[in-house]
Write a protein that holds these residues in place. Structure first.
Motif, PDB file in Angstrom:
ATOM      1  N   CYS A  90       2.234   2.256  -3.523  1.00 46.09           N
ATOM      2  CA  CYS A  90       0.927   2.501  -4.776  1.00 46.09           C
ATOM      3  C   CYS A  90       0.896   3.666  -5.040  1.00 46.09           C
ATOM      4  O   CYS A  90       0.064   4.753  -3.989  1.00 46.09           O
ATOM      5  CB  CYS A  90      -0.455   1.535  -4.285  1.00 46.09           C
ATOM      6  N   ARG A  91       1.433   4.397  -6.150  1.00 45.46           N
ATOM      7  CA  ARG A  91       1.620   5.793  -6.373  1.00 45.46           C
ATOM      8  C   ARG A  91       0.311   6.468  -6.394  1.00 45.46           C
ATOM      9  O   ARG A  91      -0.190   7.477  -5.986  1.00 45.46           O
ATOM     10  CB  ARG A  91       2.445   6.087  -7.629  1.00 45.46           C
ATOM     11  N   ASN A  92      -0.725   5.658  -7.235  1.00 43.01           N
ATOM     12  CA  ASN A  92      -2.032   6.102  -7.830  1.00 43.01           C
ATOM     13  C   ASN A  92      -2.929   6.179  -6.535  1.00 43.01           C
ATOM     14  O   ASN A  92      -3.637   7.280  -6.065  1.00 43.01           O
ATOM     15  CB  ASN A  92      -2.696   5.505  -8.621  1.00 43.01           C
ATOM     16  N   LEU A  93      -2.737   5.332  -5.687  1.00 40.88           N
ATOM     17  CA  LEU A  93      -3.625   5.351  -4.334  1.00 40.88           C
ATOM     18  C   LEU A  93      -3.045   6.375  -3.398  1.00 40.88           C
ATOM     19  O   LEU A  93      -4.094   6.980  -2.834  1.00 40.88           O
ATOM     20  CB  LEU A  93      -3.386   4.095  -3.648  1.00 40.88           C
ATOM     21  N   LEU A  94      -1.825   6.670  -3.289  1.00 39.88           N
ATOM     22  CA  LEU A  94      -1.463   7.734  -2.323  1.00 39.88           C
ATOM     23  C   LEU A  94      -1.916   9.455  -3.042  1.00 39.88           C
ATOM     24  O   LEU A  94      -2.046  10.176  -2.319  1.00 39.88           O
ATOM     25  CB  LEU A  94       0.325   7.838  -2.590  1.00 39.88           C
ATOM     26  N   SER A  95      -1.642   9.260  -4.244  1.00 35.55           N
ATOM     27  CA  SER A  95      -2.232  10.491  -5.020  1.00 35.55           C
ATOM     28  C   SER A  95      -3.726  10.698  -4.683  1.00 35.55           C
ATOM     29  O   SER A  95      -4.165  12.122  -4.270  1.00 35.55           O
ATOM     30  CB  SER A  95      -2.051  10.404  -6.655  1.00 35.55           C
ATOM     31  N   PHE A  96      -4.635   9.762  -4.716  1.00 37.31           N
ATOM     32  CA  PHE A  96      -5.981   9.801  -4.529  1.00 37.31           C
ATOM     33  C   PHE A  96      -6.107  10.274  -3.030  1.00 37.31           C
ATOM     34  O   PHE A  96      -6.918  11.067  -2.924  1.00 37.31           O
ATOM     35  CB  PHE A  96      -6.519   8.570  -4.842  1.00 37.31           C
ATOM     36  N   LEU A  97      -5.102   9.499  -2.206  1.00 35.15           N
ATOM     37  CA  LEU A  97      -5.528   9.862  -0.547  1.00 35.15           C
ATOM     38  C   LEU A  97      -5.123  11.306  -0.238  1.00 35.15           C
ATOM     39  O   LEU A  97      -5.906  12.191   0.400  1.00 35.15           O
ATOM     40  CB  LEU A  97      -4.795   8.997   0.334  1.00 35.15           C
ATOM     41  N   LEU A 150       0.792  -1.092  -0.075  1.00 29.68           N
ATOM     42  CA  LEU A 150       0.061  -0.162   0.168  1.00 29.68           C
ATOM     43  C   LEU A 150       0.980   1.282  -0.122  1.00 29.68           C
ATOM     44  O   LEU A 150       0.620   2.205  -0.709  1.00 29.68           O
ATOM     45  CB  LEU A 150      -0.941   0.030   1.115  1.00 29.68           C
ATOM     46  N   ASN A 175       5.649   7.638   3.366  1.00 30.19           N
ATOM     47  CA  ASN A 175       5.184   6.218   2.841  1.00 30.19           C
ATOM     48  C   ASN A 175       6.278   5.272   2.822  1.00 30.19           C
ATOM     49  O   ASN A 175       6.289   3.906   3.007  1.00 30.19           O
ATOM     50  CB  ASN A 175       4.713   6.259   1.493  1.00 30.19           C
ATOM     51  N   SER A 178      -8.022  13.498  -1.445  1.00 29.31           N
ATOM     52  CA  SER A 178      -9.254  13.475  -0.922  1.00 29.31           C
ATOM     53  C   SER A 178      -8.978  14.185   0.664  1.00 29.31           C
ATOM     54  O   SER A 178     -10.003  14.312   1.491  1.00 29.31           O
ATOM     55  CB  SER A 178      -9.801  11.981  -0.591  1.00 29.31           C
TER      56      SER A 178
END
Length: 517
Positions: free
Chosen positions: A59-66, A56, A84, A69
């Protein structure tokens, strides 16, 4: 965040250590393996948790999303996302720590399991290791060969699924960690990059590592009959003393149990599978036929941690399933060697309504008894754990069968229920009548000779088998007289002619007066 993560690791280790070190389910497993059992399983739980987290933080896209948000949140919260890689490294070192503990503990487990198989007879460990060598016994010691150490330990490491995958994922982890040092990353980045992609092999091995189910505990049904804390002192009399039958063990199914006269019990587990009593499923075994689906009634109870069907070998497809599951072989079949089974369902039947009545009549004819195996198990589980909220107060069970062979696979369940009801001083909760509708002269003579014995010569139950067919008019009138003012549910799995008879009796014995049945 770090403190929460560390706290969860401590909690998981402590919790799963107690799960394997305290309950009687693993009493005999601990006799073989000692504290190493819990010391292997506790870090395994932590490994599952940390392996879930390890990817986790990268996961670059996940971090960008978080980050997007959490834009409305404080700087302190967003700052955690910038750490991270630090969290990723900490999780990796935690995985390495638990892998070391898990591996060392299992090295002791393997050594002691192998040693127990070649140990001199007469000890509890030797008796436990010998379970499973005879038909209709289940094993607790996963090592079934009689090869002494160190060859036996190497045999486990390179022939068992758990051993092979354990070696592979440990080597992959060592390569990933050693190539992640600052010197390697800066001087030989390609080495770091390519070895890090061994995570694919690591996770594949991790997923299938436990498929062999080598850690086994005593089943709930066996614990109800065989108290290990008492019976371990009299292990030489197991099976001879009614209070201490031979203990039965299981890992997590899939597993196949062979009952007499070519009836197999197929026990399976599927994530998210939920069932009710009396339901059925469609089953396909691609190893036998890629197109055929066959319906089978579920014989397990919703309260059990697996679902099961009983399959009587009467045709080409069932014969193929029997052979594919290795039931034609004497040696134990590892779970990972069993064929893939596809399941569609479960689907409902009227048997689900059994809990809507205070009094029920359950009538099974021949193999039609299978849905009532599920019903009787579930009723008894509910009665034992929460009798006050159970609406059902009385069961009248009838089983009509043409030949004695069909009784045998079901007799174990009835014997268990009979014994447990007597222990709880409630033998009246279940009244059962077994009718043998077909027999020859030789059998009749045998029945007469043994009629006075305490237990029935056919079923082994205290309730004697009856011969012929029930007088349904008398049965209905008797039950109606015992339960005035009660709604009585009548459930049948059997031929259409019997359904017509029971339907007419239900109508003729029902009264419009609320004081009547």
């Amino acid at each position: 965040m770090m403190l929460v993560w560390l706290g969860l690791n401590v909690f998981l280790f402590w919790w799963y250590y107690l799960v394997y070190d305290v309950p009687p389910k693993f009493f005999y497993t601990r006799v073989l393996l000692g504290r190493a059992l819990a010391l292997a399983r506790a870090p395994a739980a932590c490994l599952n948790f940390n392996c879930m987290l390890i990817l986790l933080p990268v996961c670059r896209n996940l971090l960008s999303f978080l980050r997007g948000s959490s834009a409305c949140c404080s700087t302190r919260i967003r700052r955690q996302l910038d750490r991270n890689l630090t969290f990723h490294k900490m999780v990796a070192w935690m995985i390495a720590l638990h892998t070391a503990i898990h591996t060392i503990a299992h090295l002791f487990n393997v050594e002691w399991s192998v040693q127990a198989r070649v140990e001199e007879k007469g000890t509890l460990a030797a008796v436990l290791s010998g379970l499973g060598d005879k038909p209709h016994e289940s094993y607790v010691n996963f090592f079934r060969q009689t090869i002494a150490n160190p060859i036996g330990g190497l045999y486990v490491a390179f022939t068992y699924l758990a051993g092979i995958t354990g070696v592979v994922i440990t080597l992959a982890l060592i390569l990933i960690i050693t190539s992640s040092t600052k010197t390697i990353r800066r001087s030989y980045f390609e080495v770091f990059w390519y070895t890090h992609h061994l995570f694919v092999i690591f996770f594949i091995g991790l997923v299938i590592h436990g498929a062999g189910r080598i850690v086994r505990g005593q089943t709930a049904e066996s614990l109800a009959e065989h108290n290990p804390e008492v019976c371990h002192k009299n292990f030489s009399h197991w099976g001879k003393n009614e209070a201490c039958p031979i203990p039965q063990f299981a890992g997590n199914p899939p597993m196949v149990v062979i009952h007499p006269f070519k009836t197999i019990e197929l026990q399976m587990m599927k994530k998210g599978f939920k069932m009710e009593v009396g339901q059925y499923i469609f089953v396909k075994c691609p190893a036998v036929s890629k197109l055929e689906w066959h319906p089978f009634t579920l014989t397990s109870a919703p309260e059990e941690d697996y679902f099961s069907i009983h399959v009587r070998i009467v045709g080409d497809w069932t014969e193929g399933l029997f052979n594919a599951c290795g039931c034609d072989k004497q040696e134990f079949q590892e779970a990972w060697k069993l064929p893939k089974i596809a399941v569609d369902g479960p689907f409902g039947t009227a048997s689900e309504d059994v809990f809507s009545y205070e009094t029920v009549m359950l009538v099974g004819a021949g193999i039609g008894v299978t849905p009532f195996a599920s019903v009787l198990k579930s009723v008894w589980y509910k009665y034992c754990h929460d009798a006050t909220n159970l609406k059902l107060k009385k069961i009248y069970f009838y089983w009509l069968c043409r030949d004695t062979h069909a009784f045998e696979w079901f007799a174990d369940l009835l014997q268990s229920l009979e014994a447990q009801m007597q222990e709880r001083n409630n033998a009246e909760f279940l009244s059962y009548n077994i009718y043998l509708t077909g027999w020859d002269e030789t059998q009749a003579t045998h029945f007469v000779v043994h009629h006075e014995e305490e237990k029935d010569v056919i079923t082994g139950l205290k309730q004697k088998t009856l011969y012929g067919r029930p007088n349904w008019e008398n049965e209905f009138k008797t039950i109606a007289g015992k339960h005035p003012g009660s709604r009585i549910g009548v459930f049948l799995c059997g031929p259409e002619g019997l359904a017509d008879t029971l339907n007419k009796q239900s109508i003729s014995n029902s009264e419009a007066d609320p004081r009547g049945p």
